[in-house]
Scaffold this motif. Structure first.
Motif, PDB file in Angstrom:
ATOM      1  N   UNK A 166      15.698  -9.730  -2.644  1.00  0.00           N
ATOM      2  CA  UNK A 166      14.256  -9.716  -2.387  1.00  0.00           C
ATOM      3  C   UNK A 166      13.985  -9.559  -0.896  1.00  0.00           C
ATOM      4  N   UNK A 167      14.813 -10.198  -0.066  1.00  0.00           N
ATOM      5  CA  UNK A 167      14.668 -10.059   1.390  1.00  0.00           C
ATOM      6  C   UNK A 167      14.862  -8.607   1.797  1.00  0.00           C
ATOM      7  N   UNK A 168      15.894  -7.956   1.259  1.00  0.00           N
ATOM      8  CA  UNK A 168      16.151  -6.564   1.610  1.00  0.00           C
ATOM      9  C   UNK A 168      15.053  -5.646   1.083  1.00  0.00           C
ATOM     10  N   UNK A 169      14.539  -5.947  -0.109  1.00  0.00           N
ATOM     11  CA  UNK A 169      13.494  -5.123  -0.705  1.00  0.00           C
ATOM     12  C   UNK A 169      12.201  -5.192   0.099  1.00  0.00           C
ATOM     13  N   UNK A 170      11.997  -6.302   0.808  1.00  0.00           N
ATOM     14  CA  UNK A 170      10.783  -6.442   1.623  1.00  0.00           C
ATOM     15  C   UNK A 170      10.779  -5.507   2.813  1.00  0.00           C
ATOM     16  N   UNK A 171      11.929  -4.854   3.078  1.00  0.00           N
ATOM     17  CA  UNK A 171      11.993  -3.905   4.178  1.00  0.00           C
ATOM     18  C   UNK A 171      11.797  -4.595   5.519  1.00  0.00           C
ATOM     19  N   UNK A 172      11.015  -3.939   6.377  1.00  0.00           N
ATOM     20  CA  UNK A 172      10.778  -4.483   7.708  1.00  0.00           C
ATOM     21  C   UNK A 172       9.456  -5.238   7.799  1.00  0.00           C
TER      22      UNK A 172
ATOM     23  N   UNK B  40       8.718 -13.732   5.403  1.00  0.00           N
ATOM     24  CA  UNK B  40       8.389 -15.128   5.659  1.00  0.00           C
ATOM     25  C   UNK B  40       7.771 -15.771   4.426  1.00  0.00           C
ATOM     26  N   UNK B  41       6.898 -15.047   3.716  1.00  0.00           N
ATOM     27  CA  UNK B  41       6.306 -15.589   2.495  1.00  0.00           C
ATOM     28  C   UNK B  41       7.382 -15.845   1.443  1.00  0.00           C
ATOM     29  N   UNK B  42       8.396 -14.994   1.384  1.00  0.00           N
ATOM     30  CA  UNK B  42       9.511 -15.215   0.463  1.00  0.00           C
ATOM     31  C   UNK B  42      10.207 -16.532   0.776  1.00  0.00           C
ATOM     32  N   UNK B  43      10.491 -16.771   2.035  1.00  0.00           N
ATOM     33  CA  UNK B  43      11.190 -17.993   2.430  1.00  0.00           C
ATOM     34  C   UNK B  43      10.321 -19.237   2.187  1.00  0.00           C
ATOM     35  N   UNK B  44       9.024 -19.113   2.381  1.00  0.00           N
ATOM     36  CA  UNK B  44       8.131 -20.259   2.212  1.00  0.00           C
ATOM     37  C   UNK B  44       8.058 -20.714   0.761  1.00  0.00           C
TER      38      UNK B  44
END
Length: 267
Positions: free
Chosen positions: A67-73, A79-83
């Motif tokens: 998911x982090x990689x899919x978020x691109x740049x 940050x929302x993923x991590x939260x």
């Protein structure tokens, strides 16, 4: 005050822009990309116009990494993923505030963590909101594994797997090879991985995989619960020209420095 007295002038706009730059908050953390599980981690905190820092550490599984990689740049999406993940550690740290609007740095200690992949979030507010504040993140790993690599003229690589702390070679570490390709569409790039096989390190830590020529690939190391995902990519094509003989001439002089017009003796 030019902004207050002449708000519609060009000078007031320029002054407002400069004022915003001076008052802008900044907060960023730096740690070693790979750390040992048995040791505390030293982190460097760079900040400006912040008197307190809030920290969250979240552990990442394979789905989180994808998911982090899919978020691109898109930093906001990351940050929302991590939260959304449950922190394994959360704390705050007061920062020295000199009130000089300049960049400053401090070092802090992060307690030892078990094996795994982690994201460290840092913010000047407890909600980790970027609106009107500062939020940053970084990824790092905790692993006992390390490796060295060497490329041959044929374009192949060999790897030596060692213990990250002692440097002793490690036997039985599984090294998986992934061919990597990229699909580009809608202004985004998607990385695809294809496993080319798994290889185990020998008693001296060596791994000599047979890999097709002219491909880009990456490796993944695993031993029990310890898993290392290096960021390096490798290419099996050759960067070398055809072998050819060369001749060199070396001069041995009788001294290093000469006066103008002085005879030079050499062999």
């Amino acid at each position: 005050d030019i902004i207050k007295n002449y708000p519609k002038t060009y000078g007031a706009k320029q002054a407002g822009s400069l004022r915003g730059q001076i008052l802008q908050k900044a907060l960023m953390a730096n740690v070693e990309h790979i750390n040992l599980p048995s040791q505390a981690i030293l982190a460097k905190i760079d900040f400006r116009n912040a008197s307190k820092a809030f920290f969250n550490i979240v552990k990442l599984n394979d789905n989180d990494l994808r998911a982090f990689e899919k978020a691109g740049y898109d930093t906001g999406k990351r940050i929302e993923l991590f939260k959304k993940l449950k922190p394994v550690k959360t704390w705050s740290q007061n920062l020295p505030d000199d009130g000089d609007f300049q960049n400053h740095s401090v070092e802090i200690i992060i307690n030892a963590l078990p094996l795994g992949h982690y994201a460290l979030l840092v913010s000047d507010n407890q909600q980790f909101k970027s609106e009107g504040g500062a939020v940053g993140y970084l990824l790092y790993q905790v692993s006992n594994l390390a490796y060295l690599q060497k490329q041959y003229e044929a374009g192949n690589h060999e790897f030596v797997v060692v213990h990250r702390n002692s440097g002793e070679p490690l036997e039985g570490v599984q090294v998986e090879i992934f061919k990597t390709t990229y699909d580009y569409h809608d202004g985004q790039s998607e990385r695809k991985r294809q496993s080319l096989g798994k290889f185990n390190s020998d008693r001296d830590g060596f791994v000599r995989p047979k890999i097709p020529q002219n491909i880009q690939y990456e490796i993944e190391l695993r031993k029990g619960d310890d898993r290392l995902l290096p960021e390096n990519n490798y290419y099996t094509g050759t960067y070398f020209n055809e072998p050819r003989s060369e001749q060199f001439t070396y001069f041995f002089t009788d001294r290093n420095i000469y006066r103008p017009g002085q005879t030079i003796y050499f062999k």
